[in-house]
Each structure stands twice: as C-alpha cells, then as structure tokens.
Enzyme design. Structure first.
Site, PDB file in Angstrom:
ATOM      1  CG  HIS A 156     -56.982  83.918  54.303  1.00  0.00           C
ATOM      2  ND1 HIS A 156     -57.120  85.168  54.168  1.00  0.00           N
ATOM      3  CD2 HIS A 156     -55.628  83.760  54.104  1.00  0.00           C
ATOM      4  CE1 HIS A 156     -55.748  85.967  54.039  1.00  0.00           C
ATOM      5  NE2 HIS A 156     -55.155  84.649  54.023  1.00  0.00           N
ATOM      6  CE  LYS A 158     -55.251  86.086  58.143  1.00  0.00           C
ATOM      7  NZ  LYS A 158     -54.837  84.833  57.485  1.00  0.00           N
ATOM      8  CG  ASP A 163     -64.093  81.731  78.688  1.00  0.00           C
ATOM      9  OD1 ASP A 163     -63.839  80.436  78.719  1.00  0.00           O
ATOM     10  OD2 ASP A 163     -63.607  82.424  79.548  1.00  0.00           O
TER      11      ASP A 163
END
Lengths: 224, 224
Positions: A156, A158, A163
């Site tokens: 779940h 996000k 870099d």
C-alpha cells in the site's frame, strides 16, 4: 569616423551587457542556492486535487515549447511540481506504488528509462492487473517490476526515491482520480533522516519480492 | 554509643544516596533532551505491518500494568509507537483519515476526548458509513466529525496533528488490515516547515466541510 566610434561604442555596450547578464544569472543562481541551503535540505508539501494544466514542456525540457493544446500554459501546480521532481532523476528511480494508471506519470517513467535512468518498481499484486494499470506497459518497455508475493497482503506504499536522495511520499496513488479529484498530500524531502529509512524499506521489499526467492507452490497436483 | 554513630552514618549514606539518585535522574533527563535537540526536531519513520503486542499500558499510563492478556508484553512496535504519539496529545488532535475502523485507535481518540483534549475529525463521505467504521462511535461520544461534502471526491488523506505541532502522516489508513497486514509507512515529525502546510490544509478542509456552508440542494422536488 564618428560612425566607426559609435559602432565601437555599441560593441562595448553589448559586450558589457553580455558580461553583466552572465554575472547576474550566476549571482541569482548563487542566491537561490544560498537561500535554499540556509533553510536546510529540501522540504516541500504538495496538496491535491491539482488543476489540469499543460505539462508538455517538462517532457521536452524546452521551457518555451510552443504547445497548441487547449490546457492553460505556464502555470505551476502540485502535479507539475511532482512531475518535475520525478523527471529530475539522473541515475535512478525507485518506485513503490499501490495503484498506477496515470498516463502522464507512466510517460515520465518510460522517458527516464529511455534516458538511461535505472527504474525499479515494486507494486501490489492485485492492483497491477486492474483495467488501465500501467504496470504492463512499463514492464513491456523493459523496466524491472516486482510485486508483493502474498495474495493476503496489500503493498500500500506510495513513495518514490529519486537518485536515492530525494524522497517523494504521501497518500497519492498514481491515478487520474487521485491527482485530479481526491484530497491528497505528497511530501518531497531530501532530509537524510527521513530518506534513509525509505531507502532501506525499498531494498527490503525489492529483495523480498524477487521471484527467485519464491518457489512455485504445489497444491492438489497444480502449480500456483 | 557505637550503635548510635553507625545509625547516623547510615542516615548520612541514605541521604547522600537519595541526593545522588535525584541528581543522576536530572542529568539523564538533561542528556536525553540535549541529544534529541542536537539532532533537530523529531523525525521518525514507522513501517507496517506491525506485530500484535499488548498496548494496554499505553492506555492506563502505568508502565508496569499487570496485564494478563496472551499477547507479548513490553515489546515496542510501529503500532505501539504510533499509539504513543497519538496519546501524547494534551491540548488538541486534528485527524484527517479516509478509513477508520481500528478499535484501539478509536479507543485512543475516545480516551483523549474524555481527558479534555479537543479532537476534530475530517473523513471520507463514503467510507464513514462502511461496516465496522468507528466514525459513528466517536461522533456519538461527542467528538466533532466532518466529512467531504462532494460524493464525487474522496478525502484520501491519512494524517494527524498532535497539539498542532507533531505531524503524523503516511499511507496508513486506520484499519486492522493496514496495521497488521499491509506494507505501509507513517512519518512522525515536528519539523515546522512540514507541519505548517498540514495545519493549513486541515483548517481549510475543516471549514470547507462545515455543514453550515452547504445548503441542502433541491432537485426534482426532493431534498438531498
């Protein structure tokens, strides 16, 4: 003779003007860096929904791209900021995302991959196959994608790491509804104490989702 | 006489011991504060799923509560840290959460309300009525709850502000699945540059969700 002098003067003025311009730009650059550094590492918060504007210039890297689309131009939004941060990747992009169907975010990932940026994606097992998911598209383009192995667990997160030093995290799934309709938040930071745990979490999930570590299970004579 | 002297000596030793103990505790307090301050404001990242352990002592504030439940005791987890941060509220708790069905988090909110902490909740219109939602329970207890007014929009945030200065934000909804099964992240920070935008966002959503600002709409002769 007088005409020759004024031509020389004109050249002098132009030359001095050019030097002043270059120095001015350098000074502005220094000032921006100084002001940013005096406030510590990057910390930015973006809220959604984000109004729909043209973001074509972010893909072409030509700031004055003469785009003819009907959307508003030259407007900065939460989405254009998010896209700009993602497209700033030069070496790697590690992405952990539950739901990914946003076409422009998919385009950004594909562009980075084409430019030689090493893109890795960890996603959810169920949501990667829903209608409109971009996971198949990025996988087909050669981007390495892994997914949560357990059917009982949702991946779940996000978050993204640009870099390995810029963290983008929040409530926002990579969908059009999330960007254009929902109340959502995204935080962008280079604060090392916050970035490091997410780097470790990504590496942990990447290794745990390696298909090589998961032998196919045999139940009732059938392979799963 | 010799016995009287040794009693005096004993009292001296006990007195000095007590002073040394108090000074030691004070020094440890100073050291903890100093070490924390030298690293700047609080920054903590919690990852989930979190193993199930007893968190009873966090509710009773008695560290050595003799709980007889079968869960492991005296173990710190991501969930116990999260709960601890929430229960540290003394003045206010502003909560913006999409889905809220976790019983222990509901118990924490109810306890804070009982202790006089001003709790405000902004939640999603659809998810507040699903089976197991705790929104009805906290509302019945007198906690002020508002919800997103538009049916077409999800209030997808998952953040909380403790006493207006500690931000708790991430991917974690307040559900048992999120805490015990999913791959989730929560960030806890007192970094002012990060906290302030979330304070403003909460206030904006709180005012926008005020029923007084929304007149009932009349369509086809029916009230909505």
């Amino acid at each position: 003779m007088s005409q020759q002098m004024s031509f020389k003067d004109l050249m002098k003025v132009l030359g001095l003007g050019a030097v002043a311009f270059v120095l001015g730009v350098e000074w502005l650059n220094w000032l921006t860096r100084h002001l940013r550094d005096s406030h510590g590492p990057l910390k930015e918060v973006l809220f959604f929904p984000s109004p729909q504007v043209c973001v074509e210039h972010l893909f072409t890297r030509r700031k004055r791209f003469p785009c003819a689309c009907p959307l508003p131009h030259g407007v900065e939004t939460s989405f254009s900021r998010l896209l700009g941060h993602l497209l700033s990747a030069r070496m790697s992009l590690d992405l952990c995302v539950f739901s990914f169907s946003h076409m422009e975010l998919s385009r950004a990932i594909l562009l980075l991959h084409k430019q030689g940026v090493v893109v890795r994606v960890v996603t959810d097992r169920d949501y990667m196959t829903i209608t409109g998911s971009q996971i198949g598209t990025v996988r087909k383009a050669g981007i390495r994608v892994r997914h949560e192995m357990s059917a009982a667990v949702h991946m779940h997160h996000k978050f993204a790491l640009v870099d390995g030093r810029k963290l983008i995290t929040g409530s926002l799934n990579w969908t059009l509804t999330a960007v254009q309709s929902n109340k959502e938040n995204v935080m962008v930071t280079e604060e090392l104490e916050l970035v490091r745990p997410y780097q470790q979490e990504f590496q942990k999930l990447w290794e745990a989702s390696d298909p090589a570590n998961h032998k196919p299970q045999c139940t009732n004579g059938q392979l799963h």
